[in-house]
Design a protein around this motif. Structure first.
Motif, PDB file in Angstrom:
ATOM      1  N   GLY A  46       0.818  -1.209   0.000  1.00 16.46           N
ATOM      2  CA  GLY A  46       0.000   0.000   0.000  1.00 16.46           C
ATOM      3  C   GLY A  46       0.843   1.246   0.000  1.00 16.46           C
ATOM      4  O   GLY A  46       2.017   1.242   0.349  1.00 16.46           O
ATOM      5  N   SER A  47       0.214   2.367  -0.405  1.00 13.33           N
ATOM      6  CA  SER A  47       0.917   3.645  -0.447  1.00 13.33           C
ATOM      7  C   SER A  47       0.195   4.716   0.343  1.00 13.33           C
ATOM      8  O   SER A  47       0.520   5.876   0.223  1.00 13.33           O
ATOM      9  CB  SER A  47       1.053   4.108  -1.906  1.00 13.33           C
ATOM     10  OG  SER A  47      -0.208   4.232  -2.506  1.00 13.33           O
ATOM     11  N   ASP A  48      -0.814   4.329   1.144  1.00 18.00           N
ATOM     12  CA  ASP A  48      -1.582   5.319   1.899  1.00 18.00           C
ATOM     13  C   ASP A  48      -1.298   5.180   3.377  1.00 18.00           C
ATOM     14  O   ASP A  48      -2.184   5.252   4.199  1.00 18.00           O
ATOM     15  CB  ASP A  48      -3.070   5.157   1.625  1.00 18.00           C
ATOM     16  CG  ASP A  48      -3.529   3.721   1.776  1.00 18.00           C
ATOM     17  OD1 ASP A  48      -4.731   3.519   1.670  1.00 18.00           O
ATOM     18  OD2 ASP A  48      -2.694   2.844   2.001  1.00 18.00           O
ATOM     19  N   CYS A 253     -15.309   6.474   5.213  1.00 13.52           N
ATOM     20  CA  CYS A 253     -13.940   6.636   4.729  1.00 13.52           C
ATOM     21  C   CYS A 253     -13.575   5.510   3.767  1.00 13.52           C
ATOM     22  O   CYS A 253     -14.134   4.405   3.830  1.00 13.52           O
ATOM     23  CB  CYS A 253     -12.940   6.617   5.886  1.00 13.52           C
ATOM     24  SG  CYS A 253     -12.962   8.100   6.925  1.00 13.52           S
ATOM     25  N   LEU A 254     -12.620   5.784   2.907  1.00 11.73           N
ATOM     26  CA  LEU A 254     -12.061   4.738   2.062  1.00 11.73           C
ATOM     27  C   LEU A 254     -11.279   3.753   2.913  1.00 11.73           C
ATOM     28  O   LEU A 254     -10.687   4.123   3.935  1.00 11.73           O
ATOM     29  CB  LEU A 254     -11.141   5.343   1.008  1.00 11.73           C
ATOM     30  CG  LEU A 254     -11.799   6.187  -0.086  1.00 11.73           C
ATOM     31  CD1 LEU A 254     -10.728   6.923  -0.880  1.00 11.73           C
ATOM     32  CD2 LEU A 254     -12.641   5.311  -1.001  1.00 11.73           C
ATOM     33  N   LEU A 255     -11.283   2.509   2.509  1.00 12.07           N
ATOM     34  CA  LEU A 255     -10.380   1.535   3.114  1.00 12.07           C
ATOM     35  C   LEU A 255      -8.955   1.831   2.656  1.00 12.07           C
ATOM     36  O   LEU A 255      -8.754   2.432   1.593  1.00 12.07           O
ATOM     37  CB  LEU A 255     -10.759   0.122   2.694  1.00 12.07           C
ATOM     38  CG  LEU A 255     -12.020  -0.481   3.314  1.00 12.07           C
ATOM     39  CD1 LEU A 255     -12.353  -1.798   2.624  1.00 12.07           C
ATOM     40  CD2 LEU A 255     -11.848  -0.699   4.806  1.00 12.07           C
ATOM     41  N   PRO A 256      -7.964   1.417   3.428  1.00 11.34           N
ATOM     42  CA  PRO A 256      -6.586   1.540   2.949  1.00 11.34           C
ATOM     43  C   PRO A 256      -6.425   0.891   1.578  1.00 11.34           C
ATOM     44  O   PRO A 256      -7.020  -0.143   1.282  1.00 11.34           O
ATOM     45  CB  PRO A 256      -5.776   0.811   4.024  1.00 11.34           C
ATOM     46  CG  PRO A 256      -6.593   0.946   5.261  1.00 11.34           C
ATOM     47  CD  PRO A 256      -8.020   0.868   4.791  1.00 11.34           C
ATOM     48  N   ARG A 257      -5.625   1.503   0.742  1.00 15.27           N
ATOM     49  CA  ARG A 257      -5.491   1.052  -0.643  1.00 15.27           C
ATOM     50  C   ARG A 257      -5.039  -0.392  -0.738  1.00 15.27           C
ATOM     51  O   ARG A 257      -5.475  -1.148  -1.605  1.00 15.27           O
ATOM     52  CB  ARG A 257      -4.509   1.959  -1.389  1.00 15.27           C
ATOM     53  CG  ARG A 257      -4.406   1.663  -2.880  1.00 15.27           C
ATOM     54  CD  ARG A 257      -3.561   2.704  -3.578  1.00 15.27           C
ATOM     55  NE  ARG A 257      -4.118   4.048  -3.355  1.00 15.27           N
ATOM     56  CZ  ARG A 257      -3.494   5.168  -3.727  1.00 15.27           C
ATOM     57  NH1 ARG A 257      -2.314   5.108  -4.308  1.00 15.27           N
ATOM     58  NH2 ARG A 257      -4.055   6.344  -3.488  1.00 15.27           N
ATOM     59  N   ASN A 262      -6.310  -5.840  -2.520  1.00 15.59           N
ATOM     60  CA  ASN A 262      -6.186  -7.279  -2.323  1.00 15.59           C
ATOM     61  C   ASN A 262      -7.535  -7.945  -2.033  1.00 15.59           C
ATOM     62  O   ASN A 262      -8.050  -8.698  -2.842  1.00 15.59           O
ATOM     63  CB  ASN A 262      -5.198  -7.573  -1.181  1.00 15.59           C
ATOM     64  CG  ASN A 262      -3.778  -7.214  -1.553  1.00 15.59           C
ATOM     65  OD1 ASN A 262      -3.158  -7.879  -2.359  1.00 15.59           O
ATOM     66  ND2 ASN A 262      -3.259  -6.132  -0.962  1.00 15.59           N
ATOM     67  N   ASN A 263      -8.129  -7.634  -0.886  1.00 16.15           N
ATOM     68  CA  ASN A 263      -9.382  -8.280  -0.504  1.00 16.15           C
ATOM     69  C   ASN A 263     -10.003  -7.470   0.612  1.00 16.15           C
ATOM     70  O   ASN A 263      -9.454  -7.415   1.727  1.00 16.15           O
ATOM     71  CB  ASN A 263      -9.115  -9.721  -0.052  1.00 16.15           C
ATOM     72  CG  ASN A 263     -10.386 -10.457   0.285  1.00 16.15           C
ATOM     73  OD1 ASN A 263     -11.480  -9.908   0.213  1.00 16.15           O
ATOM     74  ND2 ASN A 263     -10.251 -11.717   0.680  1.00 16.15           N
ATOM     75  N   THR A 264     -11.162  -6.847   0.341  1.00 18.54           N
ATOM     76  CA  THR A 264     -11.782  -5.985   1.356  1.00 18.54           C
ATOM     77  C   THR A 264     -12.174  -6.757   2.601  1.00 18.54           C
ATOM     78  O   THR A 264     -12.294  -6.172   3.682  1.00 18.54           O
ATOM     79  CB  THR A 264     -13.022  -5.281   0.781  1.00 18.54           C
ATOM     80  OG1 THR A 264     -13.935  -6.269   0.294  1.00 18.54           O
ATOM     81  CG2 THR A 264     -12.639  -4.349  -0.359  1.00 18.54           C
ATOM     82  N   ALA A 265     -12.379  -8.076   2.491  1.00 16.31           N
ATOM     83  CA  ALA A 265     -12.741  -8.874   3.659  1.00 16.31           C
ATOM     84  C   ALA A 265     -11.631  -8.872   4.710  1.00 16.31           C
ATOM     85  O   ALA A 265     -11.878  -9.146   5.881  1.00 16.31           O
ATOM     86  CB  ALA A 265     -13.063 -10.301   3.245  1.00 16.31           C
ATOM     87  N   LEU A 266     -10.377  -8.543   4.284  1.00 17.67           N
ATOM     88  CA  LEU A 266      -9.272  -8.489   5.238  1.00 17.67           C
ATOM     89  C   LEU A 266      -9.450  -7.379   6.268  1.00 17.67           C
ATOM     90  O   LEU A 266      -8.790  -7.380   7.305  1.00 17.67           O
ATOM     91  CB  LEU A 266      -7.941  -8.281   4.496  1.00 17.67           C
ATOM     92  CG  LEU A 266      -7.453  -9.431   3.610  1.00 17.67           C
ATOM     93  CD1 LEU A 266      -6.225  -9.006   2.825  1.00 17.67           C
ATOM     94  CD2 LEU A 266      -7.146 -10.657   4.459  1.00 17.67           C
ATOM     95  N   ALA A 267     -10.333  -6.433   5.966  1.00 19.34           N
ATOM     96  CA  ALA A 267     -10.528  -5.310   6.887  1.00 19.34           C
ATOM     97  C   ALA A 267     -11.259  -5.722   8.154  1.00 19.34           C
ATOM     98  O   ALA A 267     -11.157  -5.042   9.181  1.00 19.34           O
ATOM     99  CB  ALA A 267     -11.301  -4.193   6.190  1.00 19.34           C
TER     100      ALA A 267
END
Length: 600
Positions: A46-48, A253-257, A262-267
């Protein structure tokens, strides 16, 4: 106690301590390994990343130690799971503990209070009180309600099962000292829920002080994500993202990039907080947080190929189990297929009623909502859950009943599923996303005791003019802010509402019931923006009962008030359509115990 007995007890305690330490060290190694893997994945993809130096901490681990050591591990049972406290929040009338695992339903627990440490001689001083209650929370967690800590005692309260012993030792004393130094957030300023919605997270927070009924510029806010339990330290922030929408108690908010990529379920399970950008050159002051990202899509979904329910209903209630059966059974007949019941700290056996309804094939889920004066945020939460299961969802109270009136006998009787049919006419509409229905407010109708056959039969006198409307909405077409007031939402741009003609359908709102029922409204109001009736201001609010002050004192003529028109339409329909031919009993009067015995 002689010397031999003391040596035996010392060896027994030492053995128990060693076993517990092995369990703790094993647990810690596994936790650190998982955190290191996830951090490496996020950091290098990621870059954020946050402007803060990302440092991983397992800050909550020391607070787990006294919890682990007050279990059956030392009482000889060895069968109960550890009580792992994830978060604590100071509410106005109790202390709320969030556990990362389930406790047994009805299990007795004790709250352990430690003296505020200022003197080494007080290190071992503690106070034990029986917990007020425990309940399931989300799909795999629990909450426990404890009394507020006494004066000079810390809010960093632990739990134990009755009879559990606290093992003494220097390392235990260190853990207590760390727990006492941990700030427990106050309800007036805390992030309390976070819900995953595609590539964004919707954060619910107290302390933003945003005005009702309006959006604010999302550029004023940032969200911060951490793998640590301690979000009060800047260096614990791993990622920071921009807000895309904000209103009332909701910030999206946006999720981290790296997660979006990769996979939003990781959040799911990552702790998140929000800060207000006061000055772009200054470090953001983040709110304390007890919220970890929750993914509604991964829980309670229908089976593949089943499709969405056409019509669902969502409500929030407190101690109204006695009327829930009538509300659910009646509206199920009209076509509601799925029920989201947000339980706002009830203690009247609501889960038992939900279980009974499900035994009769009503699709009811009780969602524990421990947060006080947070109804609007709760409805935002429910809308996000419902969008994955429902085409339409209605937001209305358990004292509100849809009714299709007949005028002079010309209008045919409403058939089964008529409410579902009404809203489904707009399911494929390119512009309609909300169906609104007006309410008629009913009074006590001369009664002094709750009607035995239910509110639809008992209350028959109402005010002449209709009042507020209630709505069914298409949850996938709501505005990104999820802004809602008085049971209706702001819609996505390009969509609008339609009003149902009063002659077609109305809502009978049994608002002013017998005094013993009505006076509960004085205890508290669930809406964030509605003044509690005991407060001596905003007395002209339409939410208040006309003619009442700030104290729950029954007026002498209460049973005769709010009676301008006698209206027995729904009563006649209910008795004619639902009453058992042989007994005269209505479905909600009959117990399911006999049918349950037959099934066994």
């Amino acid at each position: 106690m002689d010397a031999d007995q003391r040596r035996k007890r010392k060896r027994a305690n030492h053995g128990g301590t060693t076993s517990a330490l092995k369990l703790i060290l094993s647990f810690r190694s596994l936790t650190l390994g998982i955190i290191l893997f996830l951090f490496t994945l996020f950091y290098f993809s990621g870059s954020d990343r946050s402007p803060f130096r990302p440092v991983l901490r397992v800050s909550g681990f020391t607070r787990v130690l006294p919890v682990l050591l007050t279990q059956d591990y030392f009482g000889g049972g060895g069968k109960s799971l550890p009580l792992v406290i994830e978060s604590r929040v100071l509410l106005p009338d109790h202390l709320l503990l969030v556990l990362s695992n389930r406790v047994r339903r009805g299990e007795s627990l004790e709250c352990v209070y430690y003296h505020q440490l200022g003197d080494a001689d007080l290190l071992d001083e503690m106070l034990v009180k029986l917990a007020i209650s425990a309940d399931d929370y989300q799909e795999s967690k629990s909450i426990v309600r404890c009394e507020l800590p006494p004066v000079n005692y810390s809010a960093a309260v632990d739990l134990r099962r009755p009879g559990g012993e606290v093992v003494e030792g220097n390392w235990m004393a260190s853990s207590r000292r760390a727990a006492n130094q941990t700030a427990v957030p106050d309800w007036g300023k805390v992030v309390y829920e976070a819900i995953l919605d595609w590539n964004t997270v919707v954060v619910l927070a107290k302390g933003l002080n945003l005005k009702p009924r309006r959006e604010v510029d999302p550029a004023e806010f940032r969200c911060h994500f951490s793998l640590s339990n301690n979000l009060s330290r800047e260096e614990s922030f791993v990622f920071t993202t921009e807000a895309t929408a904000a209103a009332q108690e909701v910030v999206r908010c946006l999720l981290p990039r790296s997660i979006r990529k990769n996979n939003t379920a990781l959040a799911e399970g990552i702790r998140v907080t929000v800060s207000r950008v006061e000055d772009s050159s200054a470090s953001p002051a983040a709110l304390p947080s007890v919220a970890k990202v929750y993914n509604p899509k991964s829980h309670g979904m229908r089976g593949e190929g089943e499709g969405k329910y056409e019509l669902c209903a969502c409500t929030m209630l407190w101690n109204q189990a006695s009327v829930l059966k009538e509300w659910v059974m009646y509206h199920s007949w009209l076509g509601v297929e799925r029920w989201f019941i947000y339980d706002n700290n009830s203690d009247d056996g609501l889960q038992d009623v939900a279980d009974e309804l499900n035994s009769r094939n009503h699709n009811v889920s009780r969602h524990v909502w421990p947060w006080i004066k947070a109804q609007e945020a709760g409805f935002s939460h429910c809308a996000l859950r419902a969008k994955y299961e429902c085409k339409w969802v209605g937001f209305f109270d358990v004292d509100e009943f849809f009714y299709f009136p007949r005028h002079g006998g010309q209008t045919p009787l409403p058939g089964q599923n008529s409410l579902r049919a009404m809203v489904s006419n707009y399911t494929d509409s390119p512009t309609i996303a909300e169906v609104r229905t007006m309410c008629h407010s009913f009074g006590p109708s001369g009664l002094t005791e709750p009607p035995k056959q239910g509110v639809t039969v008992g209350y028959t006198c109402r005010l002449q003019a209709p009042e507020r409307h209630k709505s069914f909405v298409r949850p996938d077409l709501l505005d990104m802010t999820l802004l809602n007031i008085v049971h209706h939402f702001k819609l996505r741009e390009g969509y609008k509402s339609t009003n149902v003609a009063e002659g077609t359908a109305v809502i009978n709102h049994y608002k002013y019931q017998v005094w013993d029922t009505f006076k509960a409204k004085f205890l508290r109001r669930v809406s964030t923006y509605v003044t509690n009736w005991q407060d001596d201001h905003n007395k002209g609010s339409k939410d208040r009962a006309p003619g009442l002050g700030t104290e729950a004192v029954e007026p002498p003529d209460w049973r005769l008030r709010f009676c301008e028109v006698w209206d027995t339409g729904l009563k006649d329909f209910v008795l004619g359509s639902f009453a058992d031919v042989g007994t005269g009993l209505l479905p909600w009067e009959r117990s399911s115990s006999s049918s349950a015995r037959r099934r066994r």
